[in-house]
Design an enzyme around this catalytic site. Structure first.
Site, short mmCIF file in Angstrom:
data_model
loop_
_atom_site.label_atom_id
_atom_site.label_comp_id
_atom_site.label_asym_id
_atom_site.label_seq_id
_atom_site.Cartn_x
_atom_site.Cartn_y
_atom_site.Cartn_z
N ASP A 209 0.84 -1.21 0.00
CA ASP A 209 0.00 0.00 0.00
C ASP A 209 0.88 1.26 0.00
O ASP A 209 0.60 2.23 -0.70
CB ASP A 209 -1.00 0.00 1.17
CG ASP A 209 -0.43 -0.58 2.45
OD1 ASP A 209 0.71 -1.06 2.45
OD2 ASP A 209 -1.14 -0.55 3.48
N ASP B 284 0.98 -7.07 -10.75
CA ASP B 284 0.00 -6.77 -11.79
C ASP B 284 -0.52 -5.35 -11.60
O ASP B 284 -0.56 -4.54 -12.54
CB ASP B 284 -1.15 -7.80 -11.67
CG ASP B 284 -2.10 -7.76 -12.83
OD1 ASP B 284 -1.84 -7.01 -13.79
OD2 ASP B 284 -3.11 -8.48 -12.80
#
Ligand code: NAD
Length: 356
Positions: free
Chosen positions: A223, A247
């Site tokens: 994050d 990804d």
């Protein structure tokens, strides 16, 4: 040198962009005395139409028999309603796993002439943007056990994010080896404050890092990495991470370089055979209109020459040709800016070839 390349044009803009990349490759062959021969392979939506499945065994065998694979893009609205296992994108997962391509390498570099296309503030752009994301490609939640069960309150689904030490170690090594050839810094990205598989990832990453004392090393939670990529991307050199985090982060990193139509990628295994492809999809909205940007596919060919065929000079020649064309102001629609000269897909291919 003689090289046999399996070519998957795929769907949507796939055939247009691959055609330009092959013309560039032919020009390189002519200039440097190499012979590139192409075996055309069906995969994705066009294979579903022809054979009833996205990746027929014959296609896999052709890829296995090649020195490397070049892919345009697969998928499109025509096949969107199909079941998971029958979707065109399954072909990509199938090729990656059958060829043992466990590492996906995506460079994100801001070409100086495209600086105005970067959505970040000028003072951030000025610090430069040149990083590589090394993503684990055949493990984690995309390959772990998954199921949808009928439970009392309705359906319940799960996916399993699973990694072995061996899988983590081999991809982390790819990142450290790459950092040694670049600016010597690796950031390993995980979610070790929550996920067990990330705690193993971190443990193995530290073990490998100890073998590379000359490479600067840091952990970062995923994050925080998502935030740092837009706040201060110049701090990164090589980022290594698991499949799903990679990804997502690599799409974010591609966006800050201006356009998705500019970013190549390579997927490699233990040997030299890889699969090279642009990171974007089949862009059905502009397919067949000569509007697609072929540069990501052309740069994918440059990566193939460098990583699979050890042709450094030929690869650099293509990158320099692309940069020269951009510097002269030529643009496709997706990277068009004020004062730019708009070209179609074919004409952009012509311009780049004219610089080789
Ligand atoms: P996309 O990348 O195809 O397109 C997103 C946007 O970017 C579109 O507006 C498109 O026109 C534009 N764009 C993409 N590549 C471009 C290029 N080279 N030049 C100019 N503009 C370009 O993503 P999407 O719309 O989410 O997906 C379309 C289809 O592609 C879907 O079926 C999806 O599943 C598939 N897909 C395939 C791959 C792959 O083959 N590797 C990757 C992603 C998506």
């Amino acid at each position: 040198m003689n090289k046999q390349i399996a070519v998957i044009k795929g769907d949507g803009i796939g055939p247009e962009i691959v055609d330009e990349a092959l013309r560039v490759l032919d020009r390189i062959g002519e200039k440097y005395g190499h012979q590139f021969t192409y075996t055309y392979v069906d995969a994705g939506g066009c294979a579903i139409d022809k054979y009833g499945e996205p990746l027929p065994e014959e296609s896999v065998q052709k890829c296995l028999a090649s020195d490397s694979v070049l892919l345009g893009a697969v998928g499109g609205p025509k096949w969107d309603a199909l079941d998971g296992a029958m979707r065109p994108e399954r072909a990509l997962l199938g090729i990656r796993s059958r060829l043992g391509l466990f590492s996906n390498i995506r460079p994100s570099k801001l070409f100086a002439p495209l600086a105005s296309a970067c959505p970040l503030k000028q003072e951030i752009v000025n610090q430069g943007l040149d990083l590589v994301i090394v993503r684990e490609l055949i493990g984690g939640a995309y390959f772990g056990k998954r199921e949808t069960l009928m439970t009392e309150g309705g359906k319940t689904s799960y996916d399993t994010m699973i990694y072995s030490e061996k899988e983590v170690e081999r991809i982390v090594r790819v990142a450290f080896d790459m950092a040694r050839k670049r600016r010597g810094k690796v950031t390993s990205v995980d979610k070790a404050n929550v996920l067990e598989s990330s705690r193993l990832w971190r443990e193995v990453a530290h073990r490998v890092a100890a073998e590379y004392p000359d490479v600067e090393f840091a952990d970062m939670l995923v994050d925080n990495t998502a935030m740092q990529l837009v706040r201060n991307p110049s701090q990164f050199d090589v980022i290594v991470t698991e499949n799903m985090f990679g990804d997502i982060l690599s799409d974010e990193a591609s966006m800050i370089t201006g356009s998705i139509g500019m970013i190549p990628s390579s997927s490699l295994g233990e040997g030299t055979r890889g699969m090279y492809e642009p990171i974007h999809g089949s862009a059905p909205d502009i397919a067949g209109q000569n509007k697609a940007n072929p540069i990501a596919t052309i740069l994918s060919v440059a990566m193939m020459l460098k990583y699979s065929f050890d042709m450094e000079a030929e690869s650099a020649d293509i990158e320099n040709a692309v940069e020269a064309v951009l510097r002269e102001g030529y643009r496709t629609g997706d990277i068009m800016d004020e004062g730019g000269v708009l070209l179609g897909c074919r004409e952009m291919g012509d311009k780049i070839i004219s610089k080789l």
